[in-house]
Each structure stands twice: as structure tokens, then as C-alpha cells.
Design a protein around this motif. Structure first.
Motif, PDB file in Angstrom:
ATOM      1  N   GLU A 115       1.096  -1.461   0.172  1.00  0.00           N
ATOM      2  CA  GLU A 115       0.271  -0.048   0.111  1.00  0.00           C
ATOM      3  C   GLU A 115       1.283   1.064   0.050  1.00  0.00           C
ATOM      4  N   ASP A 116       2.254   1.577  -0.684  1.00  0.00           N
ATOM      5  CA  ASP A 116       3.029   2.346  -1.000  1.00  0.00           C
ATOM      6  C   ASP A 116       2.991   2.597  -2.753  1.00  0.00           C
ATOM      7  N   PHE A 117       0.891   3.892  -2.198  1.00  0.00           N
ATOM      8  CA  PHE A 117       0.609   4.184  -3.534  1.00  0.00           C
ATOM      9  C   PHE A 117       1.224   4.916  -4.273  1.00  0.00           C
ATOM     10  N   ASP A 118       2.092   5.650  -3.076  1.00  0.00           N
ATOM     11  CA  ASP A 118       2.998   7.029  -3.860  1.00  0.00           C
ATOM     12  C   ASP A 118       4.482   6.500  -4.969  1.00  0.00           C
ATOM     13  N   GLN A 119       4.829   5.858  -3.968  1.00  0.00           N
ATOM     14  CA  GLN A 119       5.993   4.204  -4.631  1.00  0.00           C
ATOM     15  C   GLN A 119       5.261   3.906  -5.869  1.00  0.00           C
ATOM     16  N   ALA A 120       4.342   3.452  -6.051  1.00  0.00           N
ATOM     17  CA  ALA A 120       4.080   2.917  -7.171  1.00  0.00           C
ATOM     18  C   ALA A 120       3.583   3.665  -8.207  1.00  0.00           C
ATOM     19  N   ALA A 138       4.709   6.445 -13.329  1.00  0.00           N
ATOM     20  CA  ALA A 138       5.296   7.654 -14.101  1.00  0.00           C
ATOM     21  C   ALA A 138       6.977   7.809 -14.602  1.00  0.00           C
ATOM     22  N   ARG A 139       7.730   7.745 -13.666  1.00  0.00           N
ATOM     23  CA  ARG A 139       8.618   7.445 -14.314  1.00  0.00           C
ATOM     24  C   ARG A 139       9.186   6.674 -15.674  1.00  0.00           C
ATOM     25  N   HIS A 140       8.250   5.253 -15.607  1.00  0.00           N
ATOM     26  CA  HIS A 140       8.360   4.596 -16.415  1.00  0.00           C
ATOM     27  C   HIS A 140       7.966   4.915 -17.657  1.00  0.00           C
ATOM     28  N   GLN A 141       6.528   5.848 -17.524  1.00  0.00           N
ATOM     29  CA  GLN A 141       6.063   6.700 -18.674  1.00  0.00           C
ATOM     30  C   GLN A 141       6.565   7.298 -19.293  1.00  0.00           C
ATOM     31  N   HIS A 142       7.821   8.183 -18.275  1.00  0.00           N
ATOM     32  CA  HIS A 142       8.590   8.961 -18.806  1.00  0.00           C
ATOM     33  C   HIS A 142       9.566   8.091 -20.016  1.00  0.00           C
ATOM     34  N   GLN A 143      10.008   7.302 -19.023  1.00  0.00           N
ATOM     35  CA  GLN A 143      10.863   6.374 -20.369  1.00  0.00           C
ATOM     36  C   GLN A 143      10.622   6.325 -21.923  1.00  0.00           C
ATOM     37  N   LEU A 144       8.751   6.388 -20.976  1.00  0.00           N
ATOM     38  CA  LEU A 144       8.498   5.717 -22.245  1.00  0.00           C
ATOM     39  C   LEU A 144       8.260   6.828 -23.571  1.00  0.00           C
ATOM     40  N   ARG A 194      -5.998   1.819  -4.203  1.00  0.00           N
ATOM     41  CA  ARG A 194      -6.327   2.744  -4.162  1.00  0.00           C
ATOM     42  C   ARG A 194      -8.096   2.736  -3.498  1.00  0.00           C
ATOM     43  N   ASP A 195      -8.449   2.332  -4.009  1.00  0.00           N
ATOM     44  CA  ASP A 195     -10.064   2.480  -3.785  1.00  0.00           C
ATOM     45  C   ASP A 195     -10.977   1.781  -2.383  1.00  0.00           C
ATOM     46  N   THR A 196      -9.718   0.800  -2.647  1.00  0.00           N
ATOM     47  CA  THR A 196      -9.803  -0.802  -1.122  1.00  0.00           C
ATOM     48  C   THR A 196      -9.937   0.458  -0.025  1.00  0.00           C
ATOM     49  N   ALA A 197      -8.546   0.465  -0.436  1.00  0.00           N
ATOM     50  CA  ALA A 197      -7.890   1.458   1.070  1.00  0.00           C
ATOM     51  C   ALA A 197      -8.976   2.438   1.109  1.00  0.00           C
ATOM     52  N   ALA A 198      -9.258   3.552   0.491  1.00  0.00           N
ATOM     53  CA  ALA A 198     -10.347   4.687   0.693  1.00  0.00           C
ATOM     54  C   ALA A 198     -11.449   4.297   1.535  1.00  0.00           C
ATOM     55  N   MET A 199     -12.005   2.687   1.024  1.00  0.00           N
ATOM     56  CA  MET A 199     -13.466   3.080   1.476  1.00  0.00           C
ATOM     57  C   MET A 199     -12.754   1.836   2.629  1.00  0.00           C
ATOM     58  N   GLU A 200     -11.805   1.954   3.080  1.00  0.00           N
ATOM     59  CA  GLU A 200     -11.324   1.138   4.490  1.00  0.00           C
ATOM     60  C   GLU A 200     -11.354   2.084   5.688  1.00  0.00           C
TER      61      GLU A 200
END
Length: 103
Positions: A27-32, A37-43, A78-84
Motif C-alpha cells: 500500500e505504498d501508492f505514492d511509490q507505485a 510515472a518514471r516508466h511513462q517518461h522513459q516510454l 487505492r479504492d479499497t484503501a479509501a473505502m477502508e
């Protein structure tokens, strides 16, 4: 013989799927999101040098499928965490109301 698959994927940035999946799992959503985002930049950088009219699109489409899958996992987690969190907040409000009623 291995040159064909390697050349087919040459220039396609590797998706850090394991690292993203691990970040989602803990649940480290910021890291994910940062890894995505880094991969998208590389892409974006890699696609700038590719003529998709003549290039083999299969590796790019496979990458898109994998990327969408990870985005779906991230969104669902994220949705599951927000509901919890909402459930816990409702429980806290209920407990506070009960405590106020006891006074």
C-alpha cells in the motif's frame, strides 16, 4: 536465433512490474505511482525515436496491456484503501458520539 526477439523489443523500456506490484502490495501508492510515472517518461523518450508506421507494434502493445493492468491494480488498491479509511472514520465518529452521549 535469439536476435529476432531481442531486436523486436529493443528500445521498449522495461516495465518495473515487480517493483510496482510490490509497492501496491504494501500500500505504498505514492511509490507505485512514482515508478509508473518514471516508466511513462522513459516510454515518451523511447517513442520519440520510433516510427510506429514501420516498427513492430507487438512489443509496444504488450507493454500497453501490462501497463494498463498495473494501473488497474493500483486503482483498485487505492479504492479499497479509501473505502477502508471511510469505514474507519465512520466508526470513529460513531465512537465519539457514543462517548459524548455517556457524559
Amino acid at each position: 536465433m535469439d536476435a529476432a526477439p531481442q531486436s523486436a523489443t529493443a528500445g521498449v523500456p522495461a516495465l518495473p512490474a515487480a517493483a510496482i506490484g510490490q509497492a501496491i502490495g504494501v500500500e505504498d501508492f505514492d511509490q507505485a505511482a512514482e515508478l509508473l510515472a518514471r516508466h511513462q517518461h522513459q516510454l515518451v523518450v523511447a517513442l520519440a525515436g520510433v516510427d510506429l508506421n514501420t516498427a513492430d507494434r507487438a512489443p509496444w502493445l504488450q507493454l500497453l496491456t501490462e501497463h494498463r493492468g498495473l494501473m488497474g491494480q493500483l486503482r483498485a488498491a487505492r479504492d479499497t484503501a479509501a473505502m477502508e479509511l471511510a469505514r474507519l472514520d465512520a466508526g470513529r465518529r460513531g465512537a465519539n458520539a457514543w462517548l459524548r452521549a455517556l457524559k
